[in-house]
Design a protein around this motif. Structure first.
Motif, mmCIF file in Angstrom:
data_model
loop_
_atom_site.group_PDB
_atom_site.id
_atom_site.type_symbol
_atom_site.label_atom_id
_atom_site.label_comp_id
_atom_site.label_asym_id
_atom_site.label_seq_id
_atom_site.Cartn_x
_atom_site.Cartn_y
_atom_site.Cartn_z
ATOM 1 N N THR A 242 66.162 29.407 35.283
ATOM 2 C CA THR A 242 66.859 29.392 34.001
ATOM 3 C C THR A 242 66.782 30.729 33.270
ATOM 4 O O THR A 242 67.288 30.846 32.146
ATOM 5 N N LEU A 243 66.160 31.722 33.881
ATOM 6 C CA LEU A 243 66.071 33.050 33.272
ATOM 7 C C LEU A 243 67.335 33.840 33.606
ATOM 8 O O LEU A 243 67.644 34.067 34.773
ATOM 9 N N GLU A 244 68.043 34.268 32.580
ATOM 10 C CA GLU A 244 69.266 35.043 32.774
ATOM 11 C C GLU A 244 69.015 36.496 32.383
ATOM 12 O O GLU A 244 68.815 36.804 31.212
ATOM 13 N N LEU A 245 69.027 37.347 33.386
ATOM 14 C CA LEU A 245 68.885 38.772 33.137
ATOM 15 C C LEU A 245 70.247 39.353 32.770
ATOM 16 O O LEU A 245 71.278 38.945 33.320
ATOM 17 N N ASP A 246 70.256 40.314 31.856
ATOM 18 C CA ASP A 246 71.534 40.953 31.518
ATOM 19 C C ASP A 246 71.780 42.149 32.439
ATOM 20 O O ASP A 246 70.926 42.511 33.266
ATOM 21 N N ASP A 247 72.940 42.739 32.313
ATOM 22 C CA ASP A 247 73.325 43.839 33.207
ATOM 23 C C ASP A 247 72.356 45.011 33.098
ATOM 24 O O ASP A 247 72.058 45.682 34.095
ATOM 25 N N GLU A 248 71.856 45.249 31.897
ATOM 26 C CA GLU A 248 70.899 46.343 31.696
ATOM 27 C C GLU A 248 69.606 46.067 32.461
ATOM 28 O O GLU A 248 69.047 46.982 33.088
ATOM 29 N N ASP A 249 69.130 44.825 32.424
ATOM 30 C CA ASP A 249 67.919 44.458 33.161
ATOM 31 C C ASP A 249 68.107 44.687 34.658
ATOM 32 O O ASP A 249 67.250 45.281 35.332
ATOM 33 N N ILE A 250 69.226 44.193 35.164
ATOM 34 C CA ILE A 250 69.473 44.274 36.606
ATOM 35 C C ILE A 250 69.598 45.728 37.045
ATOM 36 O O ILE A 250 69.038 46.136 38.071
ATOM 37 N N GLU A 251 70.299 46.533 36.245
ATOM 38 C CA GLU A 251 70.437 47.950 36.581
ATOM 39 C C GLU A 251 69.087 48.648 36.572
ATOM 40 O O GLU A 251 68.797 49.488 37.441
ATOM 41 N N LYS A 252 68.234 48.291 35.626
ATOM 42 C CA LYS A 252 66.910 48.901 35.529
ATOM 43 C C LYS A 252 66.086 48.609 36.781
ATOM 44 O O LYS A 252 65.388 49.488 37.305
ATOM 45 N N ILE A 253 66.180 47.381 37.273
ATOM 46 C CA ILE A 253 65.448 47.019 38.493
ATOM 47 C C ILE A 253 66.086 47.676 39.714
ATOM 48 O O ILE A 253 65.388 48.202 40.588
ATOM 49 N N ASP A 254 67.408 47.658 39.767
ATOM 50 C CA ASP A 254 68.110 48.286 40.896
ATOM 51 C C ASP A 254 67.720 49.751 41.048
ATOM 52 O O ASP A 254 67.731 50.295 42.164
ATOM 53 N N ASN A 255 67.385 50.406 39.963
ATOM 54 C CA ASN A 255 67.104 51.845 39.977
ATOM 55 C C ASN A 255 65.637 52.175 40.214
ATOM 56 O O ASN A 255 65.264 53.358 40.182
ATOM 57 N N ILE A 256 64.807 51.168 40.446
ATOM 58 C CA ILE A 256 63.408 51.436 40.793
ATOM 59 C C ILE A 256 63.379 52.217 42.113
ATOM 60 O O ILE A 256 63.981 51.801 43.113
ATOM 61 N N GLU A 257 62.688 53.328 42.125
ATOM 62 C CA GLU A 257 62.714 54.204 43.297
ATOM 63 C C GLU A 257 61.529 54.000 44.227
ATOM 64 O O GLU A 257 61.529 54.519 45.347
ATOM 65 N N ARG A 258 60.513 53.269 43.810
ATOM 66 C CA ARG A 258 59.379 52.997 44.695
ATOM 67 C C ARG A 258 59.832 52.107 45.847
ATOM 68 O O ARG A 258 60.657 51.207 45.677
ATOM 69 N N GLU A 259 59.289 52.365 47.026
ATOM 70 C CA GLU A 259 59.561 51.483 48.176
ATOM 71 C C GLU A 259 58.234 51.183 48.856
ATOM 72 O O GLU A 259 57.603 52.081 49.416
ATOM 73 N N GLU A 260 57.822 49.938 48.789
ATOM 74 C CA GLU A 260 56.502 49.552 49.288
ATOM 75 C C GLU A 260 56.622 48.258 50.089
ATOM 76 O O GLU A 260 56.637 47.170 49.531
ATOM 77 N N ARG A 261 56.681 48.407 51.404
ATOM 78 C CA ARG A 261 56.725 47.241 52.285
ATOM 79 C C ARG A 261 55.329 46.630 52.361
ATOM 80 O O ARG A 261 54.349 47.341 52.575
ATOM 81 N N GLN A 262 55.241 45.334 52.202
ATOM 82 C CA GLN A 262 53.953 44.640 52.208
ATOM 83 C C GLN A 262 53.592 44.073 53.582
ATOM 84 O O GLN A 262 52.412 43.912 53.900
ATOM 85 N N VAL A 263 54.594 43.740 54.364
ATOM 86 C CA VAL A 263 54.377 43.100 55.670
ATOM 87 C C VAL A 263 54.926 44.042 56.735
ATOM 88 O O VAL A 263 56.142 44.212 56.855
ATOM 89 N N ASP A 264 54.034 44.646 57.522
ATOM 90 C CA ASP A 264 54.465 45.729 58.409
ATOM 91 C C ASP A 264 53.691 45.708 59.730
ATOM 92 O O ASP A 264 52.951 46.640 60.040
ATOM 93 N N PRO A 265 53.860 44.659 60.540
ATOM 94 C CA PRO A 265 53.158 44.617 61.823
ATOM 95 C C PRO A 265 53.708 45.652 62.802
ATOM 96 O O PRO A 265 54.855 46.105 62.663
ATOM 97 N N ASP A 266 52.902 46.001 63.790
ATOM 98 C CA ASP A 266 53.332 46.983 64.784
ATOM 99 C C ASP A 266 54.606 46.554 65.499
ATOM 100 O O ASP A 266 55.398 47.395 65.900
ATOM 101 N N PHE A 267 54.788 45.232 65.655
ATOM 102 C CA PHE A 267 55.960 44.736 66.393
ATOM 103 C C PHE A 267 57.191 44.590 65.497
ATOM 104 O O PHE A 267 58.230 44.109 65.939
ATOM 105 N N GLY A 268 57.092 44.996 64.231
ATOM 106 C CA GLY A 268 58.265 44.960 63.367
ATOM 107 C C GLY A 268 59.370 45.821 63.954
ATOM 108 O O GLY A 268 59.116 46.934 64.430
ATOM 109 N N PRO A 269 60.607 45.346 63.951
ATOM 110 C CA PRO A 269 61.700 46.077 64.621
ATOM 111 C C PRO A 269 62.021 47.426 64.000
ATOM 112 O O PRO A 269 62.679 48.259 64.624
ATOM 113 N N TRP A 270 61.543 47.675 62.788
ATOM 114 C CA TRP A 270 61.760 48.960 62.134
ATOM 115 C C TRP A 270 60.735 49.989 62.579
ATOM 116 O O TRP A 270 60.866 51.171 62.251
ATOM 117 N N ASN A 271 59.685 49.557 63.314
ATOM 118 C CA ASN A 271 58.643 50.487 63.763
ATOM 119 C C ASN A 271 58.954 51.058 65.143
ATOM 120 O O ASN A 271 59.654 50.464 65.923
#
Length: 271
Positions: A242-271
């Motif tokens: 029931t939480l409605e974020l406005d366009d400003e909220d969504i843009e603010k989150i979209d623009n977060i530049e940190r990238e932190e993967r939490q689940v990263d096993p050796d067999f992950g296809p990106w590795n």
């Protein structure tokens, strides 16, 4: 409930059960969430709790056809016959004749696209699974699977949250009518340490967890499955609907530049 598991797609919010390994706590959390109004429960063979999830389902007041149930075949069980055998065991543990969605947990170890997906086709044709899902697949693996599967790819479950926004996979999902199911949507608790999310949470007098979930659910073709065990946590996550974020909220989150993967096993296809 008004949810129709045969026609309404995957509910926007589900209960994740990864690392929910205390038997009684797991069963209670599933029953409590379903009775509260959750319409989507997610588990996996590797979680070791399918039987407890099944007990929670049985303990709830909700009929099986009124919610969406998903599990996943572990990477050691992806040979053709093992898929069939272990899926039968999963159904037995869950106390159901079918699951709404069965995933290949990772494209790793025993995964062979032709053999593995042939077994998924059989389960789909037999009605033991309503939909075929893939998990932790990159676009190239999705393309390969799409050529082999008779059933459409219904969902791709991946880690996704404000610190791992998965833009490429979101775009692929939207272009190919696939639902992206976001696991670890709270970045394993790290959303509480993101200043942008704290600012938005204070603005709406809510929690960073709700903000993260609402941001995910604001996107077309994206649903979220936060893990929760305690009743307060289950309720807090549920209130994100029931939480409605406005366009400003969504843009603010979209623009977060940190990238932190939490689940990263050796067999992950990106590795």
């Amino acid at each position: 409930m008004t949810y129709d598991a045969n026609s309404d797609g995957i509910p926007k919010l589900g209960l994740g059960t990864w690392e929910n390994t205390d038997s009684d706590e797991c069963a209670h959390s599933v029953a409590y969430a379903l009775d509260l109004g959750y319409e989507h429960v997610d588990t996996a063979q590797a979680y070791g709790n399918e039987e407890d999830v099944g007990r929670g389902i049985a303990d709830s007041s909700v009929d099986r056809e009124d919610f969406f149930l998903a599990t996943k075949v572990w990477i050691d069980n992806l040979a053709h016959d093992d898929v069939l055998e272990t899926t039968e065991k999963s159904l037995d543990k869950l106390g159901t004749d079918y699951v709404d969605l069965l995933y290949v947990h990772w494209p790793a170890r025993e995964y062979d696209p032709e053999e593995t997906l042939a077994a998924f086709n059989e389960l789909y044709d037999e009605g033991k699974i309503k939909h075929v899902g893939l998990s932790n697949f990159e676009p190239e693996h999705l393309e390969e699977a799409k050529e082999i599967l008779d059933a459409p790819i219904y969902a791709n479950q991946v880690e996704m949250h404000p610190l791992l926004q998965q833009d490429e996979l979101v775009e692929y999902a939207q272009e190919n009518d696939i639902t992206l199911v976001a696991y670890s949507p709270l970045a394993r608790g790290n959303v509480f340490n993101v200043p942008e999310l704290t600012d938005i949470a204070e603005k709406h007098e809510t929690s960073e967890a709700q903000v993260s979930l609402a941001w995910l659910m604001s996107k077309d073709n994206v649903v979220a499955i936060p893990k929760a065990t305690g009743e307060d946590h289950i309720e807090d996550n549920y209130d994100a609907l029931t939480l409605e974020l406005d366009d400003e909220d969504i843009e603010k989150i979209d623009n977060i530049e940190r990238e932190e993967r939490q689940v990263d096993p050796d067999f992950g296809p990106w590795n």
